[in-house]
Write a protein that holds these residues in place. Structure first.
Motif, PDB file in Angstrom:
ATOM      1  N   UNK A 178       0.816  -1.210   0.000  1.00 50.71           N
ATOM      2  CA  UNK A 178       0.000   0.000   0.000  1.00 50.71           C
ATOM      3  C   UNK A 178       0.853   1.265   0.000  1.00 50.71           C
ATOM      4  N   UNK A 179       1.839   1.312   0.883  1.00 49.50           N
ATOM      5  CA  UNK A 179       2.666   2.516   0.993  1.00 49.50           C
ATOM      6  C   UNK A 179       4.127   2.119   1.211  1.00 49.50           C
ATOM      7  N   UNK A 180       5.026   2.714   0.440  1.00 57.23           N
ATOM      8  CA  UNK A 180       6.467   2.600   0.671  1.00 57.23           C
ATOM      9  C   UNK A 180       6.950   3.980   1.096  1.00 57.23           C
ATOM     10  N   UNK A 181       7.604   4.046   2.254  1.00 55.91           N
ATOM     11  CA  UNK A 181       8.071   5.334   2.762  1.00 55.91           C
ATOM     12  C   UNK A 181       9.474   5.189   3.336  1.00 55.91           C
ATOM     13  N   UNK A 182      10.123   6.311   3.577  1.00 54.05           N
ATOM     14  CA  UNK A 182      11.490   6.303   4.106  1.00 54.05           C
ATOM     15  C   UNK A 182      11.609   7.303   5.244  1.00 54.05           C
ATOM     16  N   UNK A 183      12.294   6.857   6.315  1.00 46.99           N
ATOM     17  CA  UNK A 183      12.568   7.736   7.447  1.00 46.99           C
ATOM     18  C   UNK A 183      13.854   7.273   8.125  1.00 46.99           C
ATOM     19  N   UNK A 184      14.792   8.181   8.306  1.00 49.48           N
ATOM     20  CA  UNK A 184      16.057   7.876   9.008  1.00 49.48           C
ATOM     21  C   UNK A 184      16.757   6.660   8.419  1.00 49.48           C
ATOM     22  N   UNK A 185      16.865   6.612   7.081  1.00 51.35           N
ATOM     23  CA  UNK A 185      17.551   5.527   6.359  1.00 51.35           C
ATOM     24  C   UNK A 185      16.914   4.164   6.578  1.00 51.35           C
ATOM     25  N   UNK A 186      15.654   4.146   6.963  1.00 52.41           N
ATOM     26  CA  UNK A 186      14.877   2.909   7.053  1.00 52.41           C
ATOM     27  C   UNK A 186      13.755   2.998   6.027  1.00 52.41           C
ATOM     28  N   UNK A 187      13.603   1.944   5.249  1.00 49.10           N
ATOM     29  CA  UNK A 187      12.535   1.878   4.253  1.00 49.10           C
ATOM     30  C   UNK A 187      11.374   1.105   4.874  1.00 49.10           C
ATOM     31  N   UNK A 188      10.209   1.722   4.921  1.00 49.92           N
ATOM     32  CA  UNK A 188       9.029   1.126   5.539  1.00 49.92           C
ATOM     33  C   UNK A 188       8.041   0.675   4.463  1.00 49.92           C
ATOM     34  N   UNK A 189       7.538  -0.554   4.637  1.00 44.94           N
ATOM     35  CA  UNK A 189       6.542  -1.115   3.737  1.00 44.94           C
ATOM     36  C   UNK A 189       5.264  -1.328   4.558  1.00 44.94           C
ATOM     37  N   UNK A 190       4.255  -0.517   4.274  1.00 40.77           N
ATOM     38  CA  UNK A 190       3.086  -0.441   5.148  1.00 40.77           C
ATOM     39  C   UNK A 190       1.836  -0.994   4.481  1.00 40.77           C
ATOM     40  N   UNK A 191       1.171  -1.886   5.195  1.00 42.24           N
ATOM     41  CA  UNK A 191      -0.133  -2.425   4.800  1.00 42.24           C
ATOM     42  C   UNK A 191      -1.208  -1.640   5.552  1.00 42.24           C
TER      43      UNK A 191
END
Length: 329
Positions: free
Chosen positions: A252-265
């Motif tokens: 659903x969403x791919x985001x980035x924060x503090x050099x971490x890639x987040x994959x969110x459902x």
């Protein structure tokens, strides 16, 4: 300090593709050679020595389903990157290192990554370079054992004898019993089975669509995802992608924060029961998300240095509001 890499299972009709990766370091193991030239007993004996004595070793697996999804070329890259990622973690943990990578064959599976410049490709390296021979051996032993175990799950195919290759016995079993989830339906000899499954899936989808709400469900879902994206942005995330798809799964969403890639459902829930939405994220669903995340990294090499994290956000209300966020293991 050479990292040797070799693949096993490229030409099989069934079963995983496996990449072996070995840094021998100072280990001197007698009898290393191309795994195909060794007896089963000798391979298994050397496999034990390699695992005990090598500075680091790892295996990268790509399932038949994944291979069908992305194709052989991408599967080889993905399996290699999985193996190398594990090798790097082990080397960091035990203080070992490598300063050269040798890949058996004619293709650099690490092209487009920061490690590309360290790679040398050598045809028949599995019979020439000890660390590549070791990689060939551990990959073949692991894959052969996996295929032998499948006899208990799929009786009648005799996977332990042909380990998934298209020999006459295997072809006869497919003709009599059909295909299993281990079979690579993207391979030309099995393409007719892919068409059968696709037609069956299309019919199932048609039936489901008649029983589901159309515009309302999609609109609510879009608003829910937007609410989740807004919540992430407010928390300092850079939104990179929305609704990033593979054949089997959508992130659903791919985001980035503090050099971490987040994959969110994102899960929409109709009432105050928290489990109503997030309980739908089963272990299988998490595996699909994880595979899709790895595919995203493989296709977007600029993010390879980032850590990865899966999350789920529940939203409810009309208009939808993000209520809770949980980290998925």
């Amino acid at each position: 300090m050479i990292l040797g890499i070799d693949e096993v299972g490229r030409g099989a009709w069934a079963g995983p593709l496996v990449i072996g990766a070995v840094v021998l370091g100072g280990a001197e193991i007698e009898g290393l050679d191309d795994s195909k030239k060794l007896t089963k007993k000798r391979r298994e004996s050397l496999d034990e020595e390699i695992r005990e004595q090598a500075s680091a070793w790892a295996l990268g697996w790509v399932s038949a389903e994944e291979l069908d999804e992305i194709g052989m070329s991408e599967a080889l890259k993905l399996a290699t990157r999985r193996a190398v990622k594990e090798i790097q973690a082990k080397c960091q943990k035990n203080g070992s290192k490598f300063d050269e990578i040798i890949i058996d064959g004619t293709v650099n599976f690490l092209a487009g990554t920061p490690l590309e410049k360290y790679v040398t490709i050598i045809a028949k390296a599995d019979g020439l370079i000890p660390s590549v021979s070791a990689a060939s051996i551990i990959a073949k032993v692991a894959r052969d054992k996996f295929m032998a175990e499948q006899d208990n799950i799929y009786p009648g195919y005799d996977f332990s004898s042909h380990v998934g290759y298209g020999v006459a016995k295997h072809r006869a079993a497919i003709d009599n019993l059909g295909v299993t989830p281990l079979h690579r339906l993207s391979f030309a000899p099995l393409a007719k089975y892919a068409n059968v499954e696709a037609n069956s899936q299309n019919a199932s989808d048609d039936r489901k669509s008649k029983n589901q709400q159309k515009d309302t469900t999609r609109q609510i879902g879009d608003k829910g995802e937007q609410a989740a994206a807004d919540w992430l942005a407010a928390d300092g995330h850079e939104i990179i992608e929305r609704n990033w798809r593979t054949r089997y799964c959508e992130i659903d969403i791919v985001s980035k924060k503090d050099n971490v890639l987040y994959f969110t459902e994102v899960k929409y829930r109709k009432n105050d029961n928290f489990g109503d939405g997030l309980a739908a994220i089963t272990n299988k669903k998490q595996q699909q998300i994880r595979f899709s995340a790895e595919m995203f990294i493989a296709k977007n090499a600029q993010y390879e240095s980032c850590d990865m994290q899966m999350m789920a956000i529940s939203v409810d209300g009309n208009p939808p509001v993000a209520k809770e966020c949980v980290v998925l293991e």
